[in-house]
Scaffold this active site. Structure first.
Site, PDB file in Angstrom:
ATOM      1  N   SER A  61      -5.321   8.563   7.598  1.00  0.00           N
ATOM      2  CA  SER A  61      -6.573   9.181   8.030  1.00  0.00           C
ATOM      3  C   SER A  61      -6.330  10.342   8.991  1.00  0.00           C
ATOM      4  O   SER A  61      -5.324  10.381   9.705  1.00  0.00           O
ATOM      5  CB  SER A  61      -7.459   8.149   8.735  1.00  0.00           C
ATOM      6  OG  SER A  61      -7.592   6.991   7.955  1.00  0.00           O
TER       7      SER A  61
HETATM    8  N1  SAH Z   1      -5.465   2.841   8.073  1.00  0.00           N
HETATM    9  C1  SAH Z   1      -4.619   3.653   7.233  1.00  0.00           C
HETATM   10  C2  SAH Z   1      -5.369   4.504   6.244  1.00  0.00           C
HETATM   11  C3  SAH Z   1      -6.034   3.676   5.231  1.00  0.00           C
HETATM   12  S1  SAH Z   1      -6.200   4.360   3.627  1.00  0.00           S
HETATM   13  C4  SAH Z   1      -3.674   4.499   8.040  1.00  0.00           C
HETATM   14  O1  SAH Z   1      -3.739   4.510   9.276  1.00  0.00           O
HETATM   15  O2  SAH Z   1      -2.814   5.132   7.429  1.00  0.00           O
HETATM   16  C5  SAH Z   1      -6.911   2.912   2.901  1.00  0.00           C
HETATM   17  C6  SAH Z   1      -5.925   1.841   2.543  1.00  0.00           C
HETATM   18  O3  SAH Z   1      -6.683   0.695   2.169  1.00  0.00           O
HETATM   19  C7  SAH Z   1      -5.048   2.180   1.342  1.00  0.00           C
HETATM   20  O4  SAH Z   1      -3.709   2.028   1.678  1.00  0.00           O
HETATM   21  C8  SAH Z   1      -5.477   1.151   0.289  1.00  0.00           C
HETATM   22  O5  SAH Z   1      -4.418   0.723  -0.552  1.00  0.00           O
HETATM   23  C9  SAH Z   1      -5.987   0.018   1.148  1.00  0.00           C
HETATM   24  N2  SAH Z   1      -6.918  -0.932   0.517  1.00  0.00           N
HETATM   25  C10 SAH Z   1      -7.893  -0.684  -0.389  1.00  0.00           C
HETATM   26  N3  SAH Z   1      -8.536  -1.823  -0.706  1.00  0.00           N
HETATM   27  C11 SAH Z   1      -7.948  -2.825   0.017  1.00  0.00           C
HETATM   28  C12 SAH Z   1      -8.162  -4.227   0.143  1.00  0.00           C
HETATM   29  N4  SAH Z   1      -9.107  -4.889  -0.545  1.00  0.00           N
HETATM   30  N5  SAH Z   1      -7.375  -4.929   0.982  1.00  0.00           N
HETATM   31  C13 SAH Z   1      -6.401  -4.309   1.695  1.00  0.00           C
HETATM   32  N6  SAH Z   1      -6.144  -2.993   1.619  1.00  0.00           N
HETATM   33  C14 SAH Z   1      -6.919  -2.252   0.798  1.00  0.00           C
END
Ligand code: SAH
Length: 223
Positions: A61
């Site tokens: 992000s």
């Molecule tokens: N917090 C992260 C950015 C998140 S991007 C950072 O600091 O880099 C969103 C992430 O959520 C992605 O890696 C994606 O694979 C994950 N994601 C999507 N659905 C999910 C779920 N049901 N459970 C866990 N992770 C999930």
């Protein structure tokens, strides 16, 4: 590259002018080496004012969005926090600077493994990662004082509402697949109050209580 100077510049030029005021949040973001949470080939962009690709179709992000979400959590220091969507691990590391225990769940195993290696090398022993569907929460560790969802959600997953402690706060980007708004949910004696904050765009939350992975077959769903 002088990453310390770039980080200082990021805080001074991207976060403070846009209204981030919580001194502890600013300090944590001055400290956590964001560049180490991304592939070497893009590290030179680590402190840019944008989200960046970290592989596997996922993103780290934008620094400002990390700061806004962290500030909205109103952390004091003693909390147990759940993050859903570990991604690069950067947001979890920022949280780990600010609270007692952080639990984070990622559905893509490779990302969870990479984040785990980074947490170990930086010495975050109170940060715990697992691979799985974060929409189900982490029942063995519940309740959580704070929950942060960092993927775009059609609604707040019911298990996460349940796993939020009394007087807890949950933040999530809620909306459709292409645009969301940060929703802050406060729980008090089983009564939930809701406030909408900053508009945002996150990759989708895919899971039992999120979007279905079949939605990827939809041509409009171009992640
Ligand atoms: N917090 C992260 C950015 C998140 S991007 C950072 O600091 O880099 C969103 C992430 O959520 C992605 O890696 C994606 O694979 C994950 N994601 C999507 N659905 C999910 C779920 N049901 N459970 C866990 N992770 C999930």
């Amino acid at each position: 590259m002088n990453f310390d100077a770039l980080r200082e510049f990021m805080v001074r030029n991207q976060l403070i002018p846009r209204g981030i005021r919580d001194e502890r949040v600013l300090r944590a973001m001055k400290k956590v080496p964001r560049h180490l949470f991304m592939p070497e080939s893009v590290r030179y962009q680590a402190y840019d004012d944008s989200a960046l690709s970290i592989g596997e179709g996922q993103t780290i992000s934008q620094p400002y969005m990390v700061a806004v979400m962290t500030e909205l959590l109103e952390l004091q220091g003693s909390e147990k926090v759940l993050e859903v969507g570990t991604g690069s691990g950067y947001q979890a590391a920022v949280l780990a600077e600010l609270v007692k225990e952080v639990y984070t769940i990622e559905r893509i195993e490779l990302l969870a493994q990479r984040a785990e290696e980074q947490f170990q090398s930086l010495g975050y022993t109170h940060l715990h990662v697992k691979t799985g569907d974060g929409t189900l929460g982490w029942p063995e560790q519940a309740p959580f004082d704070r929950i942060l969802i960092t993927a775009g959600s059609p609604k707040i997953p019911e298990p996460l509402r349940e796993q939020l402690a009394d007087e807890g706060i949950l933040i999530a980007p809620v909306g459709d697949r292409f645009s969301q708004q940060l929703l802050r949910l406060k729980k008090s004696k089983d009564i939930f109050s809701e406030e909408y904050h900053t508009p945002c765009v996150f990759v989708p939350l895919i899971g039992r209580h999120g979007w279905s992975s079949d939605d990827r077959d939809n041509p409009q769903f171009s992640y």
